[in-house]
Design an enzyme around this catalytic site. Structure first.
Site, PDB file in Angstrom:
ATOM      1  N   LYS A 120      12.804  -5.912   7.296  1.00 14.22           N
ATOM      2  CA  LYS A 120      12.688  -7.294   7.755  1.00 14.22           C
ATOM      3  C   LYS A 120      12.248  -8.217   6.614  1.00 14.22           C
ATOM      4  CE  LYS A 120      14.763  -6.610  10.469  1.00 14.22           C
ATOM      5  NZ  LYS A 120      15.946  -7.255  11.095  1.00 14.22           N
ATOM      6  N   TYR A 157      10.772  -0.235   9.000  1.00 13.25           N
ATOM      7  CA  TYR A 157      11.270  -1.434   9.684  1.00 13.25           C
ATOM      8  C   TYR A 157      10.723  -2.699   9.016  1.00 13.25           C
ATOM      9  CZ  TYR A 157      11.896  -4.887  13.397  1.00 13.25           C
ATOM     10  OH  TYR A 157      12.236  -6.012  14.113  1.00 13.25           O
TER      11      TYR A 157
END
Length: 258
Positions: A157, A153
């Protein structure tokens, strides 16, 4: 009145941003990954113009989302809000053989950026966790690394910031910015998240439609409508180009020349 398209707007921050934009008198087009969620999104955001349907974990369906948006005409702003979180306990492969997290959080924004008719503003949702992202850009799809959901993740990002800054550099006629909404109590963030949920969606709305000179900038990173320093290296043009080239290889969607 601005015309705004928001990915992942069937719930969470995307839906909250859509509701606020409608209240402010703007024309909003929603997005959901399936028909039922699309119906629920329209019911939750009275006044939204329509909803487009497509699963952003699929390259083919992401292309379909872009085609549906283009059929509706030109948009002033696209908010790349859709995302999946860091709780996936194992690498989930998409129909294209990619990591689910990478496909939705990195590749889909790239494909939509390239294929949707160029708007005046682009807004990319990142996270404070981007600072833990791997800047080497090695094994983007997690085909060889041992799976770690939070790292996957965080990597994506970081990619979203790199993408926003790459577009700002390549397309100087477009305001392209990234933001972190904070750790807020959405489905992704969890009910114990400590940040202000009400503030979580306001920066994307502000960047999408405000005439405030502070919002009409490009290549910047924001938190709660204030500039915030992103991870060092995100402004490195070579690293940005490396990500664009990788996304082009994975998707088969070519970024046009400057």
């Amino acid at each position: 009145m601005a015309r705004v398209f928001i990915t992942g707007s069937s719930d969470g921050l995307g839906r909250m941003a859509a509701q606020l934009l409608v209240e402010l008198g703007h024309e909003v087009v929603l997005h959901a990954r399936g028909e039922q969620r699309g119906e629920e999104a329209l019911a939750a955001v009275p006044g939204a113009k329509t909803v487009v349907i497509g699963d952003l974990s699929s390259i083919a369906q992401t292309r379909g989302v872009a085609a549906q948006v283009n059929a509706l005409g030109a948009f002033d702003t696209v908010i790349h809000n859709a995302g999946v979180g860091y709780q996936e306990p194992r690498r989930i492969a998409t129909e294209d053989g990619l990591s689910h997290v990478f496909a939705v959080n990195t590749l889909a924004p790239y494909v939509l950026t390239v294929l949707i008719h160029r708007p005046k503003r682009l807004v990319y949702l990142s996270s404070g966790l981007h600072r833990s992202g791997d800047p080497s850009l090695k094994d983007l799809a997690w085909a060889h690394r041992s799976w770690h959901g939070q790292q996957a993740y965080s990597d994506t990002k970081l990619h979203d910031v790199l993408l926003a800054f790459a577009i700002a550099r390549r397309w100087p006629d477009v305001f392209s910015n990234a933001l972190e909404p904070g750790w807020v109590a959405t489905k992704m963030g969890g009910r114990d998240a400590p940040d202000d949920l009400d503030a979580g969606h306001r920066t994307q709305v502000w960047l999408a439609v405000s005439n405030d000179p502070a919002a009409k900038v490009t290549g910047e990173y924001f938190y709660h409508m204030r500039l915030r320093a992103p991870k060092p290296g995100t402004r490195d043009a070579d690293r940005q180009e490396q990500l664009l080239a990788a996304c082009e290889r994975f998707s088969g969607v070519e970024m046009p020349a400057n």
